[in-house]
Write an enzyme that holds these catalytic residues in place. Structure first.
Site, PDB file in Angstrom:
ATOM      1  N   SER A   1      30.030  45.105  29.223  1.00  0.00           N
ATOM      2  CA  SER A   1      29.320  44.964  30.497  1.00  0.00           C
ATOM      3  C   SER A   1      29.619  46.083  31.480  1.00  0.00           C
ATOM      4  CB  SER A   1      29.653  43.611  31.146  1.00  0.00           C
ATOM      5  OG  SER A   1      30.996  43.592  31.624  1.00  0.00           O
TER       6      SER A   1
ATOM      7  N   SER B   1      34.280  43.247  26.451  1.00  0.00           N
ATOM      8  CA  SER B   1      32.836  43.347  26.234  1.00  0.00           C
ATOM      9  C   SER B   1      32.321  44.682  26.749  1.00  0.00           C
ATOM     10  CB  SER B   1      32.116  42.206  26.964  1.00  0.00           C
ATOM     11  OG  SER B   1      32.179  42.407  28.369  1.00  0.00           O
TER      12      SER B   1
ATOM     13  N   SER C   1      25.066  42.499  31.792  1.00  0.00           N
ATOM     14  CA  SER C   1      26.230  42.096  32.591  1.00  0.00           C
ATOM     15  C   SER C   1      25.911  40.808  33.348  1.00  0.00           C
ATOM     16  CB  SER C   1      26.609  43.197  33.581  1.00  0.00           C
ATOM     17  OG  SER C   1      27.625  42.759  34.465  1.00  0.00           O
TER      18      SER C   1
ATOM     19  N   LYS D   1      34.421  44.049  37.229  1.00  0.00           N
ATOM     20  CA  LYS D   1      33.114  44.544  37.663  1.00  0.00           C
ATOM     21  C   LYS D   1      33.333  45.594  38.747  1.00  0.00           C
ATOM     22  CE  LYS D   1      31.029  41.372  35.161  1.00  0.00           C
ATOM     23  NZ  LYS D   1      30.315  41.719  33.903  1.00  0.00           N
TER      24      LYS D   1
END
Length: 296
Positions: A103, A101, A261, A158
């Site tokens: 994010s 994705s 996100s 992340k």
């Protein structure tokens, strides 16, 4: 069943057959073939002495068969060294992941294939994920891969923003750590091709590390806890954002694409036991080969 478990079971299965073949079955095969070879030599002593080519070739074929595995072992035990190498490499050194994705844009884009360093944060037992050798801990600004706390079958990626004990404030799209605003500098615009929209780009400094982040002017400020939040008592949700104190042995993480996100603002903190490793290299992007290389 996860790939790690499948790889572990394959390693054990082929390894057992490899050990049995090396120490049990092969010696028996060699003994049988040696007896047959001795019988052949006695029966063809004169032809061998004269160097009859057909007899010499037949003897060479027998010697070759002596060292051959049966086909079923060739396709099981024969693959053990390769499978074992991949298992060790993937379990303790590097593991490949694909970014699914946006994010983490602009640092990472959908389709980037990355390598994750598995030993930066300590060696862990495969499948069980139990740390056996402590080596290091995540630093502020690290891009980490971890098992999603709400569903550990899923891997997330992340950026580490908060360490254990930190007070994190994310209000009106600006980050403050332990009372000190994190420096940001405007860095033009970024065009999101997938959503066909222009985003504001900034350079953010976490400690000694600089990286780029994105904000969407059209997205409202603020955050809200999801029902799966693993420690809502550690956070206060206020107008325009939230204030959290990071619990012991956990980390607060954010995506670089801040308004696109799902991260610690919504589902909570990353437990230390969920860490997989540190990511810092794109090894392939089939549609954009120019992205290959290291990143911050």
């Amino acid at each position: 069943m996860t790939f790690s478990l499948i790889l572990f079971l394959l390693t054990v299965f082929t390894g057992v057959l490899w050990v049995l073949d090396v120490f049990v079955w092969k010696p028996k095969r060699v003994k049988v073939m040696s007896d047959e070879l001795q019988q052949f030599d006695r029966s063809n002593e004169d032809a061998l002495r004269r160097g009859v080519q057909s007899v010499v070739a037949a003897r060479s074929a027998m010697v070759t068969r002596m060292n051959e595995r049966p086909k079923w072992l060739e396709y099981t035990a024969g693959f053990f060294p390769v499978i074992f190498f991949i298992f060790i490499l993937r379990s303790f050194i590097f593991e490949p992941f694909r970014i699914p994705s946006g994010s983490m844009m602009p640092t990472l884009e959908s389709g980037d294939m990355i390598l994750v360093n598995k030993y930066n944060y300590g060696l862990r037992l495969p499948v069980l994920n139990t740390k056996i050798v402590p080596i290091g801990e995540p630093e502020r600004g690290d891009v980490i891969v971890f098992r999603y706390p709400a569903d550990e079958k899923i891997d997330y990626i992340k950026r580490v923003v908060g360490l254990p004990g930190d007070k994190i404030e994310y209000i009106n799209k600006r980050l403050t750590i332990n009372g000190k605003p994190v420096p940001v500098t405007a860095d033009g615009k970024y065009y999101d091709e997938a959503k066909m929209q222009e985003l504001d780009q900034f350079v953010e400094q976490l400690g000694k590390k600089d990286h780029r982040i994105l904000n969407n002017r059209a997205a409202p400020a603020g955050a809200y806890p999801l029902p799966i939040h693993n420690n809502p008592d550690a956070c206060d949700y206020v107008r325009g954002g939230l204030i959290c104190t990071v619990p012991k042995d956990t980390y607060f993480v954010l995506g670089d694409n801040r308004d696109n996100s799902e991260d610690s603002r919504y589902w909570g903190f990353v437990p230390e036991k969920n860490l997989v490793g540190r990511a810092n290299m794109i090894w392939m992007n089939l549609s954009k080969p120019s992205r290959i290389g290291f990143f911050d």
